[in-house]
Design an enzyme around this catalytic site. Sequence first.
Site, short mmCIF file in Angstrom:
data_model
loop_
_atom_site.label_atom_id
_atom_site.label_comp_id
_atom_site.label_asym_id
_atom_site.label_seq_id
_atom_site.Cartn_x
_atom_site.Cartn_y
_atom_site.Cartn_z
N PRO A 99 0.83 -1.21 0.00
CA PRO A 99 0.00 0.00 0.00
C PRO A 99 0.86 1.26 0.00
O PRO A 99 1.76 1.41 0.82
CB PRO A 99 -0.80 -0.11 1.30
CG PRO A 99 -0.16 -1.16 2.11
CD PRO A 99 0.69 -2.00 1.22
N GLU A 100 0.61 2.13 -0.95
CA GLU A 100 1.30 3.42 -1.04
C GLU A 100 0.36 4.49 -0.48
O GLU A 100 -0.78 4.19 -0.13
CB GLU A 100 1.63 3.71 -2.51
CG GLU A 100 2.62 2.74 -3.13
CD GLU A 100 4.05 3.01 -2.71
OE1 GLU A 100 4.31 4.05 -2.08
OE2 GLU A 100 4.91 2.16 -2.98
#
Length: 270
Positions: free
Chosen positions: A2-3
């Site tokens: 997840p960014e």
Amino acid sequence: MPELPEVETTRLGISPWIVGKKIKKVIIRERRFRWKIQDDLEKKLEGKKIQSIKRRAKYLIFDTDCGSAIIHLGMSGSLRIIKDTESPNKHDHVDFLLNNGMGLRLHDPRRFGSLLWTKDVSSHFLFLKLGVEPLSKDFTETYLNLKAKKRRVPIKQFIMNAHIVVGIGNIYASESLFHAGINPKIQTGRISKKRFSILVKSIKNILESAIKAGGTTLRDYYKTDGDPGYFKQYLHVYGRKGKPCHICKRTISSITIGQRSTFYCKNCQH
Ligand SMILES: [Zn+2]
């Protein structure tokens, strides 16, 4: 992994279910994360109302009136909304059960994430040395220009440095530099303020459109298949080594900068 856009989309997705609700029970099935979950976290959280969910860099901050829980999703973590009767699957390590029959479930197969408690977020060690938020008004060409003075590191490494600006991961760094027409290898100190202005706009645009894409397409935080469903962006250079550039049709190159694979078009970026 997840960014920043996925974390922000998560925040937007879960907030309506959780903000203003009281935590009835906390169930922790596994405490060994990047940092061990503290032994009395259940006590700290049970009976407390979640007043807001904020984001700083890739941390989600669940505020109560006497402290905050801080969640990081690490490499493989995800959060989703459950019914409190729903039995856990493998890697469903933590549940916050709410007073409305619903709950928030943390799933993290690799456990590089974290769940911490703090009385005061502003003085917490995780946040002390963080740079500005890329989507905030503080992230400007003037700010970058000031920080860039005499820096010899490649620009890509510079924008991925969380002491300068947070939340620009490898994918978004490559894509932003392509959009801005800047070669990722260029020494940071040699970039003009005008080009920084273009870069700042590119970074903001790319992150914002990723958040929008996540908010409107794939994510459904109340679902049962346990798939974190990180969204795939439409990518111009990242992961496209040897493929034709979408603009000039020449071949996309790949190099390593700061131990990270970096993709760019030699023709469009200079
Ligand atoms: Zn090109």
